[in-house]
Design an enzyme around this catalytic site. Structure first.
Site, mmCIF file in Angstrom:
data_model
loop_
_atom_site.group_PDB
_atom_site.id
_atom_site.type_symbol
_atom_site.label_atom_id
_atom_site.label_comp_id
_atom_site.label_asym_id
_atom_site.label_seq_id
_atom_site.Cartn_x
_atom_site.Cartn_y
_atom_site.Cartn_z
ATOM 1 N N ASP A 123 -3.125 -4.491 5.472
ATOM 2 C CA ASP A 123 -2.794 -5.344 6.361
ATOM 3 C C ASP A 123 -3.849 -5.711 7.503
ATOM 4 O O ASP A 123 -4.351 -4.953 7.838
ATOM 5 C CB ASP A 123 -1.312 -5.104 6.783
ATOM 6 C CG ASP A 123 -0.350 -6.400 6.826
ATOM 7 O OD1 ASP A 123 -1.030 -7.478 7.009
ATOM 8 O OD2 ASP A 123 0.921 -6.277 6.627
ATOM 9 N N ASP A 176 4.237 -14.295 3.781
ATOM 10 C CA ASP A 176 5.399 -13.578 4.353
ATOM 11 C C ASP A 176 6.712 -14.497 4.019
ATOM 12 O O ASP A 176 7.634 -14.126 4.090
ATOM 13 C CB ASP A 176 5.335 -13.267 5.648
ATOM 14 C CG ASP A 176 4.747 -11.915 5.984
ATOM 15 O OD1 ASP A 176 4.328 -11.245 4.895
ATOM 16 O OD2 ASP A 176 4.375 -11.490 7.073
HETATM 17 C C1 GLA Z 1 3.025 -8.183 7.816
HETATM 18 C C2 GLA Z 1 2.923 -8.337 6.279
HETATM 19 C C3 GLA Z 1 4.387 -8.066 5.745
HETATM 20 C C4 GLA Z 1 4.778 -6.815 6.015
HETATM 21 C C5 GLA Z 1 4.659 -6.453 7.422
HETATM 22 C C6 GLA Z 1 5.007 -4.939 8.025
HETATM 23 O O1 GLA Z 1 3.714 -8.981 8.466
HETATM 24 O O2 GLA Z 1 2.720 -9.672 6.060
HETATM 25 O O3 GLA Z 1 4.439 -8.069 4.346
HETATM 26 O O4 GLA Z 1 4.045 -5.853 5.233
HETATM 27 O O5 GLA Z 1 3.466 -6.723 8.047
HETATM 28 O O6 GLA Z 1 4.817 -4.727 9.358
#
Ligand code: GLA
Length: 717
Positions: A453, A519
């Site tokens: 990430d 997301d």
């Molecule tokens: C980001 C990612 C999510 C999740 C969060 C965890 O927002 O896009 O899918 O993994 O971090 O903190």
């Protein structure tokens, strides 16, 4: 072409690039577009002559040549290919002694032809090598190497490669997304002036990873299209420029910060690849990217494992019993990979602390991750783990021990974003620390997948100790880190995530196996997010999950049919607390997963097609096998339309000369009773029709309520 040539013809897959390589100056593109077939030297010369623009009044006497790196020294009056200076001088380079050499490609699975064009500007102390390649799928990719051969520092401000597009390309399409709504397509007229898309957040939510120009009204299936993509996981520029002297260009490169590239004598700046694609319709343009990616030796070759990610099920609440129960239910419904998301490492009880402390939290996980990884692997699933290696919370042991490893301009820290800062991976000790922590965890646990990430922008990406901007070097360090980890663990798969789909360029995709599309898992939003992402990436590289009935990011409620039928085409997964789902829902989800597994070989190798029109609110898209033998389409009601029941839908991309057997694909139609009683007489089939009829006349589908979909399956008879 002779080894040293004045003209160069590169061609593959119906695309040709014809270059004129004058002895002085950068190469000029005589033609980039549909392949007119082999041209003799005399043809090329005639093409060059007949393509030379006239010299209008108000123009430089020698005309205004458009080259791959347009130069003011040659008469160009618009954005120059190279901008820079040497202590306030040498601001207008002109390259001479130009030579073009065809370089052997051997049996390279990706590249059909490769040419290296070298030149130098003795007076200004610069040397230039341009690499131009034609991929086997018909993409043109170009990058430049600029070397300072003079004394003192050459300060490079920008290096943008430009390709010409014909004047009839009067419309632009680019991307105007944001987090939770990635890659929304935006159209504008291609008018005189510069349409510049700068991104300061990798290939992030603001970046136009595709910038396209086309003939009026161009769409998925029609109209000529030309497009560029800067393949760089850092700051980028994509530029469309139409001048008042009859020339239009598409181009771009890296967005450099002031003082970022200061070349000492004999130092070289290498620009990222600028990819360029063309075709009739956006589907044809993007198919060249898909074919290129799929031909890579490391393109994921195994069936894409159905993935369950626990993020929206548990967030930071890591309770072993609950996670084990999720694993049990996941295995029962056919999940093949289980991913433990954020929250497993020291101090990470919420998003304000812990980034950088890559040790399993002893309080939350007294026996380490073993009880979970054992259970997951014992149930036949792969185990995946979340990391955010380039980031650090100020509230972390790492930041307290090494504040100098945080990116910034000096003592003052950049504004936090999601309470976090960026770790300076160009500091060798910081790099080694992160690498070693990841490798240690990969050694200790059976981790076959990393969700990598990246949740903040690199605002003020400097080295705190020197105060220098280092955005470019940070990307290089990231690439090195990924390369090292993959070399040590060749079977490991990595997902590129950046607050959802914020880093999807071909630079990062050369080192990762899929992206997390967004997301936002609301399937209505995902219909457009996935269409936009498909302009660059094939569906097997895009993670798309079935989330809970009410979307966590939009609050909209959707049927399982709409949620699963949307995730069905991509690298399918689940992001829902399946322990809370009813038995009936779990059974239905298991049916969807089984259906996906039955068809994923087609979905993940076929040609992606989209209908041009959203007629009556129905959006049709699908995948057609490369040999035209089989296809699956979704017809999704993405909004209400003026008529109900709706008109017929046409099925694009089928082989017009073949007959197809058409059926509905359960369980899409069966999952929601609202469709059943309004189904047309042929539903659920089978019926047989020629591809030409299906493509031009179409079929009636059930009268869908908004946010419902049906799937159609076609097999050639
Ligand atoms: C980001 C990612 C999510 C999740 C969060 C965890 O927002 O896009 O899918 O993994 O971090 O903190």
């Amino acid at each position: 072409m002779s080894p040293d040539a004045r003209t160069v013809q590169l061609r593959a897959a119906g695309v040709a690039l014809v270059l004129d390589v004058p002895a002085a100056g950068a190469p000029r593109v005589i033609h980039w577009g549909a392949d007119p077939g082999p041209l003799s030297d005399a043809d090329v010369d005639a093409l060059r002559l007949t393509g030379l623009p006239g010299i209008g009044s108000g123009m430089p006497d020698s005309g205004m040549p458009l080259t791959l790196l347009p130069a003011h020294a040659e008469g160009w009056l618009w954005t120059p290919g190279i901008a820079g200076h040497r202590d306030g001088t040498a601001f207008s380079p002109v390259f001479t002694g130009t030579t073009a050499r065809l370089e052997p490609v051997g049996d390279d699975p990706l590249i059909a032809q490769r040419v290296r064009i070298a030149s130098a500007d003795e007076e200004n102390g610069l040397r230039l090598a341009l690499h131009v390649e034609m991929t086997r799928s018909g993409l043109v990719r170009t990058r430049a190497e600029l070397t300072n051969t003079g004394e003192g520092v050459y300060d490079l401000a920008s290096l943008d490669i430009a390709l010409p597009v014909p004047g009839r390309a009067t419309e632009l399409l680019d991307m105007a997304g944001r987090q939770l709504r990635e890659r929304e397509l935006q159209r504008s007229p291609f008018t005189i002036g510069s349409h510049l898309r700068e991104s300061r957040r990798s290939s992030g939510h603001e970046a136009s990873v595709i910038l396209a120009a086309g003939t009026p009204g161009f769409g998925w299936r029609h109209g000529e299209v030309w497009a560029v993509h800067p393949a760089w996981s850092g700051n980028t520029r994509a530029l469309a420029e139409r001048n008042n002297m009859g020339m239009s260009t598409l181009g771009g490169g890296e967005l450099l910060l002031p003082g970022e590239v200061r070349l000492a004598q004999d130092e070289t700046y290498v620009s990222p690849w600028l990819y360029a694609s063309t075709g009739v319709g956006l589907d044809a343009m993007s198919a060249r990217f898909h074919d290129f990616l799929r031909a890579r030796p490391r393109h994921p070759g195994s069936a894409r494992p159905v993935t369950l990610n626990v993020w929206e099920a548990v967030y930071f609440d890591h309770d072993l019993d609950r996670l084990l129960e999720i694993a049990d239910r996941a295995a029962e419904i056919g999940v093949e990979r289980y991913v433990l998301d954020d929250g497993w490492f020291r101090h990470r009880r919420d998003d304000t602390a812990g980034l950088g402390d890559w040790y399993v939290d002893e309080g939350v996980w007294p026996d380490g991750l073993h009880p979970l990884t054992d259970a997951v692997t014992a149930r036949g699933m792969q185990f995946g783990l979340w990391f955010e290696p380039e980031m650090v919370n100020e509230d972390s042991d790492l930041a307290r021990a090494h504040p100098e490893w945080i990116m910034g301009t000096g003592p003052r820290l950049p504004h936090p974003q999601r309470h976090q800062q960026v770790l300076n991976l160009t500091v060798p000790e910081a790099y080694a620390h992160i690498r070693d922590r990841i490798l240690a965890l990969l050694d200790e646990y059976p981790i076959s997948y990393i969700k990598w990430d990246h949740n903040r922008a690199l605002t003020e990406p400097g080295d705190r100790t020197t105060g220098r901007p280092i955005a470019h070097e940070q990307v290089e360090a990231l690439y090195r880190l990924l390369d090292e980890i993959r070399a040590a663990h060749p079977g490991l798969e990595i997902e590129s995530c950046a607050s959802g789909g914020g880093r999807i360029d071909l630079g990062i995709m050369a080192r990762t196996d899929r992206v997390w599309g967004s997301d936002c898992i609301d399937p209505l939003e995902r219909q457009q997010i996935e269409a936009g992402t498909a302009l660059l990436l094939p569906p097997e590289m895009v993670g798309s999950h079935v989330a809970s009935p009410v979307s966590h990011t939009t609050g909209r409620a959707h049927s399982l049919g709409f949620r699963a039928g949307t995730a069905f085409f991509s690298h399918m997964g689940v992001e829902w607390d399946v322990t809370k789902a009813s038995d009936a829902d779990r059974a239905a989800l298991a049916e969807w997963i089984a259906l996906h597994k039955r068809h994923r070989a087609l979905l993940h190798t076929g040609r992606v097609v989209h209908a041009d029109e959203i007629g009556d609110g129905l959006w049709t898209h699908g995948v057609v096998a490369q040999d035209g033998e089989e296809a699956i389409f979704a017809v999704a009601a993405v909004r209400t339309g003026p008529s109900w029941p709706t008109a017929r839908v046409t099925l694009p991309g089928l082989d017009a000369g073949r007959r197809y057997r058409l059926t509905s694909l359960a369980p899409a139609d069966a999952s929601d009773r609202r469709t059943a009683h309004t189904a047309p007489a042929w539903w659920p089939g089978p019926v047989e029709l020629p591809g030409a009829v299906l493509g031009q006349i179409g079929v009636q589908v059930p009268a869908l309520n908004p946010e419902q979909l049906v799937l159609l399956h076609l097999t050639a008879v």
